[in-house]
Design a protein around this motif. Sequence first.
Motif, PDB file in Angstrom:
ATOM      1  N   ASN A 144       0.799  -1.233   0.000  1.00  0.00           N
ATOM      2  CA  ASN A 144       0.000   0.000   0.000  1.00  0.00           C
ATOM      3  C   ASN A 144       0.826   1.273   0.000  1.00  0.00           C
ATOM      4  OD1 ASN A 144       0.854  -0.265   2.635  1.00  0.00           O
ATOM      5  ND2 ASN A 144      -1.071   0.415   3.523  1.00  0.00           N
ATOM      6  N   ASN A 145       2.114   1.199   0.344  1.00  0.00           N
ATOM      7  CA  ASN A 145       2.943   2.404   0.273  1.00  0.00           C
ATOM      8  C   ASN A 145       4.273   2.158  -0.437  1.00  0.00           C
ATOM      9  OD1 ASN A 145       4.444   1.045   2.180  1.00  0.00           O
ATOM     10  ND2 ASN A 145       4.288   2.616   3.753  1.00  0.00           N
ATOM     11  N   ASP A 146       4.369   1.036  -1.169  1.00  0.00           N
ATOM     12  CA  ASP A 146       5.541   0.739  -2.004  1.00  0.00           C
ATOM     13  C   ASP A 146       6.847   0.672  -1.221  1.00  0.00           C
ATOM     14  OD1 ASP A 146       3.622   1.125  -4.002  1.00  0.00           O
ATOM     15  OD2 ASP A 146       4.305   3.152  -4.398  1.00  0.00           O
ATOM     16  N   SER A 147       6.791   0.331   0.047  1.00  0.00           N
ATOM     17  CA  SER A 147       8.007   0.298   0.850  1.00  0.00           C
ATOM     18  C   SER A 147       8.327  -1.130   1.256  1.00  0.00           C
ATOM     19  CB  SER A 147       7.852   1.179   2.089  1.00  0.00           C
ATOM     20  OG  SER A 147       6.889   0.604   2.961  1.00  0.00           O
ATOM     21  N   GLY A 148       9.367  -1.271   2.033  1.00  0.00           N
ATOM     22  CA  GLY A 148       9.732  -2.571   2.546  1.00  0.00           C
ATOM     23  C   GLY A 148      11.158  -2.564   3.045  1.00  0.00           C
TER      24      GLY A 148
ATOM     25  N   GLU B 222       4.181  -2.262 -17.260  1.00  0.00           N
ATOM     26  CA  GLU B 222       4.706  -3.329 -18.108  1.00  0.00           C
ATOM     27  C   GLU B 222       4.832  -4.642 -17.331  1.00  0.00           C
ATOM     28  OE1 GLU B 222       6.367  -0.267 -18.015  1.00  0.00           O
ATOM     29  OE2 GLU B 222       5.481   0.445 -19.887  1.00  0.00           O
ATOM     30  N   GLY B 223       4.433  -4.628 -16.062  1.00  0.00           N
ATOM     31  CA  GLY B 223       4.503  -5.826 -15.239  1.00  0.00           C
ATOM     32  C   GLY B 223       5.883  -6.106 -14.684  1.00  0.00           C
ATOM     33  N   GLN B 224       6.743  -5.103 -14.650  1.00  0.00           N
ATOM     34  CA  GLN B 224       8.106  -5.263 -14.159  1.00  0.00           C
ATOM     35  C   GLN B 224       8.207  -4.791 -12.711  1.00  0.00           C
ATOM     36  OE1 GLN B 224       9.510  -2.709 -17.289  1.00  0.00           O
ATOM     37  NE2 GLN B 224      10.760  -4.375 -18.124  1.00  0.00           N
ATOM     38  N   PHE B 225       9.085  -5.429 -11.966  1.00  0.00           N
ATOM     39  CA  PHE B 225       9.356  -5.090 -10.572  1.00  0.00           C
ATOM     40  C   PHE B 225      10.426  -4.009 -10.567  1.00  0.00           C
ATOM     41  CE2 PHE B 225      11.375  -5.647  -6.453  1.00  0.00           C
ATOM     42  CZ  PHE B 225      10.345  -6.046  -5.604  1.00  0.00           C
ATOM     43  N   VAL B 226      10.102  -2.852 -10.041  1.00  0.00           N
ATOM     44  CA  VAL B 226      11.050  -1.738  -9.963  1.00  0.00           C
ATOM     45  C   VAL B 226      11.499  -1.619  -8.510  1.00  0.00           C
ATOM     46  CG1 VAL B 226      11.393   0.736 -10.336  1.00  0.00           C
ATOM     47  CG2 VAL B 226       9.901  -0.569 -11.876  1.00  0.00           C
ATOM     48  N   LEU B 227      12.810  -1.630  -8.284  1.00  0.00           N
ATOM     49  CA  LEU B 227      13.380  -1.657  -6.937  1.00  0.00           C
ATOM     50  C   LEU B 227      14.397  -0.542  -6.756  1.00  0.00           C
ATOM     51  CD1 LEU B 227      14.079  -3.160  -4.203  1.00  0.00           C
ATOM     52  CD2 LEU B 227      15.757  -4.434  -5.539  1.00  0.00           C
ATOM     53  N   LYS B 228      14.273   0.167  -5.631  1.00  0.00           N
ATOM     54  CA  LYS B 228      15.284   1.132  -5.205  1.00  0.00           C
ATOM     55  C   LYS B 228      15.755   0.722  -3.821  1.00  0.00           C
ATOM     56  CE  LYS B 228      13.597   5.282  -7.566  1.00  0.00           C
ATOM     57  NZ  LYS B 228      13.205   6.683  -7.348  1.00  0.00           N
ATOM     58  N   VAL B 229      17.065   0.540  -3.670  1.00  0.00           N
ATOM     59  CA  VAL B 229      17.664   0.233  -2.376  1.00  0.00           C
ATOM     60  C   VAL B 229      18.071   1.561  -1.762  1.00  0.00           C
ATOM     61  CG1 VAL B 229      19.489  -1.011  -1.183  1.00  0.00           C
ATOM     62  CG2 VAL B 229      18.460  -1.993  -3.239  1.00  0.00           C
TER      63      VAL B 229
ATOM     64  N   SER C 170      18.506  -2.941   4.616  1.00  0.00           N
ATOM     65  CA  SER C 170      18.187  -1.638   4.047  1.00  0.00           C
ATOM     66  C   SER C 170      16.692  -1.499   3.817  1.00  0.00           C
ATOM     67  CB  SER C 170      18.902  -1.474   2.708  1.00  0.00           C
ATOM     68  OG  SER C 170      18.564  -0.254   2.102  1.00  0.00           O
ATOM     69  N   PRO C 171      16.189  -0.275   3.965  1.00  0.00           N
ATOM     70  CA  PRO C 171      14.830  -0.024   3.492  1.00  0.00           C
ATOM     71  C   PRO C 171      14.834  -0.028   1.965  1.00  0.00           C
ATOM     72  CG  PRO C 171      15.802   1.995   4.378  1.00  0.00           C
ATOM     73  CD  PRO C 171      16.796   0.893   4.588  1.00  0.00           C
ATOM     74  N   ILE C 172      13.697  -0.362   1.373  1.00  0.00           N
ATOM     75  CA  ILE C 172      13.569  -0.357  -0.081  1.00  0.00           C
ATOM     76  C   ILE C 172      12.271   0.332  -0.472  1.00  0.00           C
ATOM     77  CG2 ILE C 172      14.920  -2.458  -0.431  1.00  0.00           C
ATOM     78  CD1 ILE C 172      12.261  -3.980  -0.824  1.00  0.00           C
ATOM     79  N   LYS C 173      12.222   0.786  -1.697  1.00  0.00           N
ATOM     80  CA  LYS C 173      10.988   1.224  -2.349  1.00  0.00           C
ATOM     81  C   LYS C 173      10.832   0.331  -3.559  1.00  0.00           C
ATOM     82  CE  LYS C 173       8.992   4.714  -0.306  1.00  0.00           C
ATOM     83  NZ  LYS C 173       7.612   4.635   0.150  1.00  0.00           N
TER      84      LYS C 173
END
Length: 158
Positions: A76-80, A103-110, A94-97
């Motif tokens: 619900n807030n794109d975090s983790g 396009e159905g792709q998993f977008v990850l920011k560390v 690390s926290p992630i977004k």
Amino acid sequence: MKKILFALMLAVSVVACKSSTSAVSTKVDSKVQSSLKGNWTIQSVTYPNSNVFKVNSFQLADSQCFVGSAWKLVANNDSGTMSIEKGGCPSFSSPIKWYINKEGQFVLKVLNAGEKAKRVKDGYVLSVANVTESSFQLVDVVDIAGKQTNIVYQFVKN
């Protein structure tokens, strides 16, 4: 009047030139995203010739260090969060977004502690495959010895 018209035309042309296919700028697939919420563990990381070549995953550690890593995905807030605690590997947490783009792709920011995701310009875009209630795969395509190779991260739900 000509200056206003010129400024308006310039603004329209700048918007028209902006790429609409940028994976990092479009968040849409909430159905798949909500199915991935929860606590997950990477069960395996596989790719051809893994006994010969080492892959540095997410510029953090050897791909095999991610086996057993813990991932918490909040939809619900794109975090983790993600964490590695495996013998012989660097300890990392690390926290992630994250989100699933249209396009159905998993977008990850560390993220680093206290860092805002909007200030992080770099991230990773991986394909999502074989989603079930208890497992899914992330697939990254990397160049190994001049050949495009799929790195498959197999996740299982805790």
